[in-house]
Design a protein around this motif. Structure first.
Motif, mmCIF file in Angstrom:
data_model
loop_
_atom_site.group_PDB
_atom_site.id
_atom_site.type_symbol
_atom_site.label_atom_id
_atom_site.label_comp_id
_atom_site.label_asym_id
_atom_site.label_seq_id
_atom_site.Cartn_x
_atom_site.Cartn_y
_atom_site.Cartn_z
ATOM 1 N N CYS A 164 0.814 -1.213 0.000
ATOM 2 C CA CYS A 164 0.000 0.000 0.000
ATOM 3 C C CYS A 164 0.847 1.264 0.000
ATOM 4 O O CYS A 164 0.526 2.241 0.665
ATOM 5 N N ALA A 165 1.971 1.282 -0.713
ATOM 6 C CA ALA A 165 2.801 2.483 -0.791
ATOM 7 C C ALA A 165 2.220 3.456 -1.801
ATOM 8 O O ALA A 165 1.407 3.091 -2.647
ATOM 9 N N SER A 166 2.661 4.718 -1.718
ATOM 10 C CA SER A 166 2.180 5.739 -2.664
ATOM 11 C C SER A 166 3.335 6.378 -3.413
ATOM 12 O O SER A 166 3.246 7.517 -3.845
ATOM 13 N N ILE A 225 4.154 9.818 0.570
ATOM 14 C CA ILE A 225 3.941 10.558 1.815
ATOM 15 C C ILE A 225 3.088 9.705 2.744
ATOM 16 O O ILE A 225 2.044 9.198 2.342
ATOM 17 N N CYS A 226 3.521 9.559 3.998
ATOM 18 C CA CYS A 226 2.715 8.887 5.017
ATOM 19 C C CYS A 226 1.843 9.925 5.709
ATOM 20 O O CYS A 226 2.332 10.971 6.118
ATOM 21 N N HIS A 227 0.559 9.625 5.853
ATOM 22 C CA HIS A 227 -0.363 10.590 6.448
ATOM 23 C C HIS A 227 -0.674 10.295 7.907
ATOM 24 O O HIS A 227 -1.160 11.163 8.618
ATOM 25 N N THR A 228 -0.411 9.102 8.358
ATOM 26 C CA THR A 228 -0.507 8.771 9.771
ATOM 27 C C THR A 228 0.051 7.364 9.955
ATOM 28 O O THR A 228 0.483 6.722 8.981
ATOM 29 N N TYR A 229 0.061 6.889 11.197
ATOM 30 C CA TYR A 229 0.518 5.527 11.496
ATOM 31 C C TYR A 229 -0.475 4.888 12.448
ATOM 32 O O TYR A 229 -0.896 5.500 13.443
ATOM 33 N N THR A 230 -0.867 3.649 12.156
ATOM 34 C CA THR A 230 -1.785 2.935 13.026
ATOM 35 C C THR A 230 -1.046 2.427 14.258
ATOM 36 O O THR A 230 0.177 2.530 14.366
ATOM 37 N N ASP A 264 -13.519 13.363 -0.447
ATOM 38 C CA ASP A 264 -13.679 14.018 0.859
ATOM 39 C C ASP A 264 -12.446 13.817 1.737
ATOM 40 O O ASP A 264 -11.971 14.752 2.384
ATOM 41 N N PHE A 265 -11.916 12.608 1.783
ATOM 42 C CA PHE A 265 -10.710 12.343 2.583
ATOM 43 C C PHE A 265 -9.502 13.071 2.012
ATOM 44 O O PHE A 265 -8.667 13.591 2.752
ATOM 45 N N TYR A 266 -9.404 13.101 0.694
ATOM 46 C CA TYR A 266 -8.240 13.723 0.059
ATOM 47 C C TYR A 266 -8.236 15.231 0.305
ATOM 48 O O TYR A 266 -7.180 15.811 0.591
ATOM 49 N N ARG A 267 -9.396 15.872 0.206
ATOM 50 C CA ARG A 267 -9.457 17.324 0.411
ATOM 51 C C ARG A 267 -9.037 17.718 1.820
ATOM 52 O O ARG A 267 -8.567 18.834 2.050
ATOM 53 N N ARG A 268 -9.176 16.833 2.769
ATOM 54 C CA ARG A 268 -8.790 17.114 4.149
ATOM 55 C C ARG A 268 -7.374 16.651 4.454
ATOM 56 O O ARG A 268 -6.934 16.706 5.594
ATOM 57 N N ASN A 269 -6.687 16.168 3.415
ATOM 58 C CA ASN A 269 -5.302 15.697 3.532
ATOM 59 C C ASN A 269 -5.172 14.494 4.472
ATOM 60 O O ASN A 269 -4.145 14.300 5.114
ATOM 61 N N TYR A 270 -6.222 13.682 4.532
ATOM 62 C CA TYR A 270 -6.141 12.447 5.303
ATOM 63 C C TYR A 270 -5.329 11.393 4.563
ATOM 64 O O TYR A 270 -4.703 10.532 5.198
ATOM 65 N N ILE A 271 -5.369 11.424 3.231
ATOM 66 C CA ILE A 271 -4.802 10.338 2.422
ATOM 67 C C ILE A 271 -4.025 10.893 1.232
ATOM 68 O O ILE A 271 -4.167 12.066 0.869
ATOM 69 N N GLU A 272 -3.219 10.035 0.664
ATOM 70 C CA GLU A 272 -2.462 10.356 -0.544
ATOM 71 C C GLU A 272 -3.203 9.900 -1.796
ATOM 72 O O GLU A 272 -2.874 10.317 -2.903
ATOM 73 N N GLY A 273 -4.196 9.046 -1.597
ATOM 74 C CA GLY A 273 -4.942 8.527 -2.732
ATOM 75 C C GLY A 273 -5.737 7.299 -2.330
ATOM 76 O O GLY A 273 -6.058 7.097 -1.155
ATOM 77 N N ALA A 320 9.392 19.055 7.323
ATOM 78 C CA ALA A 320 8.548 19.536 6.224
ATOM 79 C C ALA A 320 7.847 18.363 5.538
ATOM 80 O O ALA A 320 6.655 18.434 5.209
ATOM 81 N N HIS A 321 8.578 17.261 5.324
ATOM 82 C CA HIS A 321 7.985 16.086 4.681
ATOM 83 C C HIS A 321 6.868 15.512 5.556
ATOM 84 O O HIS A 321 5.809 15.126 5.047
ATOM 85 N N ARG A 322 7.109 15.458 6.870
ATOM 86 C CA ARG A 322 6.068 14.967 7.768
ATOM 87 C C ARG A 322 4.828 15.851 7.710
ATOM 88 O O ARG A 322 3.696 15.368 7.704
ATOM 89 N N MET A 323 5.047 17.169 7.688
ATOM 90 C CA MET A 323 3.914 18.092 7.668
ATOM 91 C C MET A 323 3.058 17.929 6.415
ATOM 92 O O MET A 323 1.858 18.148 6.451
ATOM 93 N N LYS A 324 3.667 17.529 5.311
ATOM 94 C CA LYS A 324 2.885 17.309 4.092
ATOM 95 C C LYS A 324 1.816 16.240 4.304
ATOM 96 O O LYS A 324 0.760 16.270 3.678
ATOM 97 N N GLY A 325 2.095 15.299 5.200
ATOM 98 C CA GLY A 325 1.129 14.247 5.474
ATOM 99 C C GLY A 325 0.286 14.480 6.708
ATOM 100 O O GLY A 325 -0.857 14.023 6.781
#
Length: 671
Positions: free
Chosen positions: A20-22, A42-47, A95-104, A539-544
């Motif tokens: 599940c990489a992007s 870009i990783c957007h969070t970690y479980t 909806d998820f993408y517009r809120r920057n929850y996900i990369e795709g 900066a890279h972390r903030m992108k996600g």
């Protein structure tokens, strides 16, 4: 069944697929569309199990006609079943993408009716998503036995395609998944490989040929569900890399799901350490230049679980060590335990400035406790090396002075200090002034930082944007774009004394008045590089990790508190990604933000309470609740690793993360 229940069921059903990489695709947003994709991913969070969440990973449906013993969605398993409609997936993804929850989106499915019928539904879904202007990353799972026509259609819309081979031998596949064969997996892989090659050849002749799966293809192998050895697994992976030109082979530790099945092993816990060792061995083969025979052989077909494969190689080949880091080539440095790709590249680059010492290695990112027994360098006792101390080369330019004291510093008496307004333009203006003055400054500092020495000679430098721009352009000519960028990165760290370090590094590269150059120590180059890496990582972390909330019909707000001042570094990323929406990103720690109106971005200062007052509407509440439910469903409890989770997602980021707020509580309430 409502959308919340569907998302919970179909996210839980998809979470065992780890591919599940992007990364690997550069999809630009050239107009007013939504989204782009970055090659590095870009990783957007970690479980809670420590795994990266980059894509919305869901199934179209978990209804399946197959009865694969290792799969939670097998037809004989008594679990809740659900199915998304195409419009639901499109709406949820946007909806998820517009809120920057996900990369795709990562989209897979159980097999409904037939492989072609299922594949056609998957293709139709991504076609609709692209038709809605979505330009983000899409990973589409291809169904075994699917036709060539449908696979080729899928690759026209998806960034990456994958077909899971699942088990390391055809015998195990036939035993645990009687409806599948190796041919049913390898044939679609071959179609993808051939079409990628044909498309690349066509694009060399014709610029406007549409890309086909630009991020390539991948597959997954389940580890521990069948008796194959590590050697058999890695030998299969090596063959897939060479024959099918795969980008990645993913390894998934088997987790017993949905009741016991007699053909499967009765595991107390997933073989996570074995999975980790396989990944390490895979990286050595893919990226470090190791052959499979150097990593593992048929005589010892199991990887040592107590040490990593690179250290095991070093112990098997003592004749190749120690490695002199000041003279060895990059290939040999990469074989040293504790030195990775980036650290090796930094070593090769920075040793041109002077001889590296042992204390420099930690600053360069090497794990020195692992590397020490296998290296030779200045700063280590001679008795550690199998050579006479007298034969060692002279130590030149190796003084390890403190980071801020990179020259033979003047005493505080009579020290000449250029004082700036604290801006980067002010620093560039001061550097210009240093090149026009007959007496060079001993330091450049922002006004008001620290206590001034009794005999210091402060000189106030006025900021001149025109001169600053001239200096900035001149630095590109003398230093190159990459080294120049590192100066800005280091400055944004806010580290005490960084202005003086930047000035001395510039003076070392560009002759000052009268032909004089600086005498910058290697420590300064390393420290500037380290500060740059830290700022770039933030900066890279903030992108996600930035989370937008809808504040109006098409307005979005995000509050952040990064460790460094990284908004200037992420501005272009968000301008491109969300080119069709108005947004504000506000740094609460530094009390300023960036506002994008659909055309231009401007800095602003506002009252945070006033900003968040308008962030409450029913649709926003639903999106946040759905994301929180997805975050919980995507976690594999059997793999939970709190220590890894905290190392990947430190608590300092949690304040503004939607998924870290109590379930059902609107994010602004937690602030």
């Amino acid at each position: 069944m409502d959308i919340e229940d569907k998302l919970t069921i179909l996210a839980d059903a998809a979470k065992y697929d780890v591919s599940c990489a992007s990364s690997g695709s550069r999809r630009k947003n050239s107009g007013r569309r939504l989204g782009n994709s970055a090659p590095s991913g870009i990783c957007h969070t970690y479980t809670e199990d420590g795994r990266c969440v980059s894509l919305l990973k869901i199934l179209l449906t978990n209804v399946c006609i197959y009865d694969c013993a290792y799969c939670v969605n097998r037809c004989s398993n008594d679990i809740p079943r659900a199915a998304f409609t195409t419009r639901e997936i499109v709406s949820l993804t946007i909806d998820f993408y517009r809120r920057n929850y996900i990369e795709g989106l990562f989209l897979s499915s159980g097999v409904i009716r037939s492989p072609d019928d299922t594949m056609e539904r998957l293709v139709r879904t991504v076609q609709m998503l692209r038709s809605q202007g979505f330009n983000g990353y899409i990973h589409l799972k291809c169904v075994p036995f699917a036709s060539r026509r449908l696979i080729q259609q899928a690759g026209q819309h998806a960034d990456r395609l994958s077909v899971n081979i699942e088990l390391p031998s055809e015998a195990s596949l036939m035993r645990l998944a009687q409806d599948k064969t190796y041919a049913s997996v390898l044939t679609p892989m071959g179609v993808i490989r051939e079409t990628i090659a044909e498309t690349r050849a066509d694009r060399k002749r014709l610029r406007h040929v549409p890309a086909f799966a630009p991020a390539g293809q991948s597959t997954q192998l389940i580890v521990g569900a069948s008796p194959e050895s590590d050697y058999e697994i890695l030998n299969l992976a090596d063959g897939l890399y060479r024959q099918q030109t795969l980008k990645r082979v993913y390894y998934s530790a088997y987790v017993p799901v949905g009741g016991s099945r007699s053909p499967l092993p009765d595991l107390v816990e997933p073989p996570l350490r074995r999975e980790n060792r396989l990944y390490q061995a895979d990286w050595l083969m893919r990226l470090y230049g190791f052959s499979i025979d150097e990593v593992i052989d048929s005589g010892s077909p199991w990887l040592d679980l107590t040490i990593d494969p690179k250290q095991a190689f070093a112990l098997r080949h003592p004749e190749r060590f120690p490695v002199d880091i000041n003279t060895a080539d990059r290939e040999m440095i990469l074989r040293v335990p504790g030195i990775g790709l980036k650290s090796a590249n930094r070593i090769v680059h920075l040793r041109q400035k002077g001889r590296l010492r042992f204390e420099h290695l930690r600053q360069l990112g090497a794990i020195v406790t692992r590397a020490r027994p296998y290296i030779r360098c200045d700063g280590l006792p001679a008795r550690q090396w199998p050579v006479a101390a007298a034969s060692l080369p002279p130590q030149t330019k190796t003084m390890a002075s403190p980071p801020g004291d990179t020259e033979a510093s003047s005493t505080s008496a009579g020290r000449r200090v250029f004082e700036t307004d604290g801006s980067f333009e002010g620093l560039l203006s001061a550097i210009y002034k240093a090149y026009t003055e007959p007496v060079l400054p001993d330091a450049i500092e922002p006004t008001g930082r620290g206590q001034r020495g009794l005999f210091e000679q402060p000189v106030t430098i006025n900021t001149d944007p025109v001169i600053a721009d001239r200096v900035w352009k001149g630095l590109k000519k003398h230093l190159g774009a990459k080294r120049r960028r590192k100066l800005l990165d280091a400055f944004l760290s806010g580290h005490a004394g960084v202005e003086t370090m930047i000035y001395r590094l510039v003076a070392d590269a560009i002759a000052t008045r009268g032909g004089r150059t600086g005498t910058t120590h290697l420590s300064t180059f390393i420290h500037i590089d380290k500060l740059s890496r830290q700022v770039r990582l933030e900066a890279h972390r903030m992108k996600g990790l930035i989370r937008f909330e809808q504040t109006g019909e098409d307005g979005y707000l995000a509050l952040v508190a990064p460790r460094y001042d990284v908004l200037p570094l992420v501005r272009r990323h968000f301008e491109s990604r969300f080119a069709d929406q108005r947004w504000i990103i506000y740094d609460t720690r530094r009390n300023y933000g960036l506002a994008y109106d659909g055309r231009h971005t401007q800095a602003l200062q506002m009252d945070v309470a006033a900003l968040t007052a308008s962030c409450r509407n029913d649709h926003e509440q639903l999106c946040q609740t759905l994301w929180q439910n997805y975050y919980v469903a995507a976690n594999v409890q059997a793999r939970n690793n709190p220590r890894l989770h905290l190392s990947k997602l430190p608590r300092r980021y949690w304040q503004y993360l939607t998924e870290k707020q109590p379930l059902g509580l609107h994010q602004t309430h937690g602030r």
